[in-house]
Motif scaffolding. Structure first.
Motif, PDB file in Angstrom:
ATOM      1  N   GLY A 354       0.828  -1.186   0.000  1.00 46.06           N
ATOM      2  CA  GLY A 354       0.000   0.000   0.000  1.00 46.06           C
ATOM      3  C   GLY A 354       0.866   1.240   0.000  1.00 46.06           C
ATOM      4  O   GLY A 354       2.101   1.176   0.067  1.00 46.06           O
ATOM      5  N   LYS A 358       3.078  -0.814   3.745  1.00 45.78           N
ATOM      6  CA  LYS A 358       2.635  -2.075   4.344  1.00 45.78           C
ATOM      7  C   LYS A 358       2.057  -3.006   3.281  1.00 45.78           C
ATOM      8  O   LYS A 358       1.382  -2.571   2.355  1.00 45.78           O
ATOM      9  N   GLU A 359       2.313  -4.277   3.447  1.00 42.40           N
ATOM     10  CA  GLU A 359       1.883  -5.274   2.476  1.00 42.40           C
ATOM     11  C   GLU A 359       0.361  -5.426   2.472  1.00 42.40           C
ATOM     12  O   GLU A 359      -0.259  -5.599   3.522  1.00 42.40           O
ATOM     13  N   VAL A 360      -0.243  -5.336   1.290  1.00 42.57           N
ATOM     14  CA  VAL A 360      -1.682  -5.556   1.162  1.00 42.57           C
ATOM     15  C   VAL A 360      -1.978  -6.904   0.510  1.00 42.57           C
ATOM     16  O   VAL A 360      -3.071  -7.446   0.667  1.00 42.57           O
ATOM     17  N   ILE A 375     -11.489  -2.219  -2.967  1.00 47.34           N
ATOM     18  CA  ILE A 375     -10.235  -1.485  -2.805  1.00 47.34           C
ATOM     19  C   ILE A 375     -10.530  -0.025  -2.473  1.00 47.34           C
ATOM     20  O   ILE A 375     -11.206   0.680  -3.231  1.00 47.34           O
ATOM     21  N   PHE A 377      -7.771   1.925  -1.011  1.00 47.79           N
ATOM     22  CA  PHE A 377      -6.443   2.423  -0.654  1.00 47.79           C
ATOM     23  C   PHE A 377      -5.635   2.641  -1.933  1.00 47.79           C
ATOM     24  O   PHE A 377      -5.956   2.092  -2.989  1.00 47.79           O
TER      25      PHE A 377
END
Length: 390
Positions: A354, A358-360, A375, A377
């Motif tokens: 993101g 941070k991993e989405v 979604i 973001f």
């Protein structure tokens, strides 16, 4: 799921086509308070059994048929229906139907006119269509971009994010400033998904690109789209994409000596020098399948009856690439297109981060449709914040 928001309905003109034996059509125009009007086409010769009444198919459009984008694409598909089925069907349309209470009246009028297959082409028609469908069990209803169904109403959509990704592949290779711009319409999952997919495509060509977004909060407002495009250019963007319905963004890029993409329909004629390609929707495969099912008695609806078609089904493409696009970039687009068609390539596959880093999506994890449809973001590389409250 994608969403359409209201525009004013300025006029409606309906051309009521007679049966195959008739040779005269009557054009009627009315104000907003009159019966809905649009343009309907007389059945073509051939196809229907002698004396058989044609299937009456109606379309409600949220914009003008001449918008060059969203509604234009739907109407091109309606015309393809006429070419395909000839006198077996009779089509009509009503343009500029607002996503408001008046939409229910329009759908009731279409039913009263004898239409037994009705397409509503924007998300905001969902509530009125469900209401009219419940009162008209003999009529089949199709709702574009919706997520609710009924016994005689089903929904359908197009994977526009696939076209956005392919446009991004080209944009990332063509930018000189490393800054791309997007003119956004309404900050809903559909549009945010397209911005993110455009960014992911661009990063596949140039990992260092950044994307700026200016929101106009409308689908069709050429002056505001022009201003937004100019703002992005002034901020350093040299390649623009849009998720709006007019050609204003492309025309602004042309005037400024920058690049841009067409959206929903082929917009190459609006700015030949600026036009890098158009991410188009072809609704005709779905419309042809739906009408064929209605004619042969296999049409069905009910809970869960939702179709979301993309490159695989022939509904999404990137067309009319500019001669300035290098051969290796065109080859990459073709590779992506082929992979989307046969399932060997997936756009939303981890690792994806993101905007905050941070991993989405974890490594090798593939986003399902529920993820894609919600979604809200930005991915890493998109600047600014997603507007709140949508």
């Amino acid at each position: 799921m994608s969403v359409r928001y209201p525009r004013p309905m300025l006029r409606r003109c309906l051309l009521i086509a007679a049966s195959a034996a008739a040779a005269l059509a009557l054009a009627a125009c009315g104000k907003k308070d009159d019966a809905p009007a649009g343009a309907a086409s007389a059945p073509q010769a051939g196809g229907a059994a002698s004396g058989a009444a044609p299937l009456k198919v109606a379309f409600a459009y949220v914009g003008p048929v001449g918008d060059g984008g969203w509604t234009f694409a739907h109407d091109n598909a309606r015309k393809k229906l006429e070419q395909t089925f000839g006198s077996r069907i009779q089509t009509s349309f009503v343009e500029k139907v607002p996503e408001a209470a008046d939409a229910e009246r329009v759908f009731r009028d279409l039913v009263q006119q004898g239409n037994t297959l009705v397409f509503g082409t924007t998300f905001g028609y969902m509530a009125p269509m469900l209401k009219v469908a419940a009162d008209s069990p003999q009529v089949r209803f199709e709702h574009a971009t919706g997520y609710k169904q009924a016994a005689n109403l089903r929904s359908y959509d197009a994977r526009t994010y696939e076209g956005a990704y392919m446009a991004g592949v080209v944009a990332g290779a063509m930018t000189k400033t490393g800054t791309l711009g997007v003119v956004g319409s309404i900050p809903i999952p559909e549009v945010i998904r397209n911005i993110n997919s455009f960014t992911l495509g661009a990063q596949s060509s140039n990992p260092k690109v950044t994307v700026k977004v200016v929101w106009v909060n409308e689908w069709f407002n050429p002056p505001q789209e022009t201003n937004a495009a100019q703002t992005l250019i002034n901020a350093g963007a040299d390649v623009l994409m849009q998720n709006t319905d007019s050609s204003a963004v492309l025309q602004t890029a042309e005037k400024n000596g920058k690049y841009a993409f067409g959206w929903d329909s082929d917009m190459s004629s609006y700015g030949p020098k600026a036009h890098l390609g158009s991410a188009v929707i072809d609704w005709s495969p779905y419309y042809i399948a739906s009408v064929q099912a209605a004619l042969d008695g296999s049409w069905s609806a009910g809970p869960g009856k939702h179709s979301w078609w993309g490159v695989k089904e022939g509904a999404i493409d990137l067309v009319s690439l500019n001669a300035a696009v290098p051969a290796e970039v065109k080859a990459r687009v073709d590779q992506v297109k082929a992979g989307l068609k046969d399932g060997s390539f997936v756009i939303w596959k981890g690792p994806i981060a993101g905007q905050d880093g941070k991993e989405v999506l974890a490594r090798d994890k593939v986003a399902d449709d529920a993820f894609l449809q919600n979604i809200r973001f930005y991915v890493k590389g998109v600047e600014g914040q997603v507007p709140a409250g949508k």
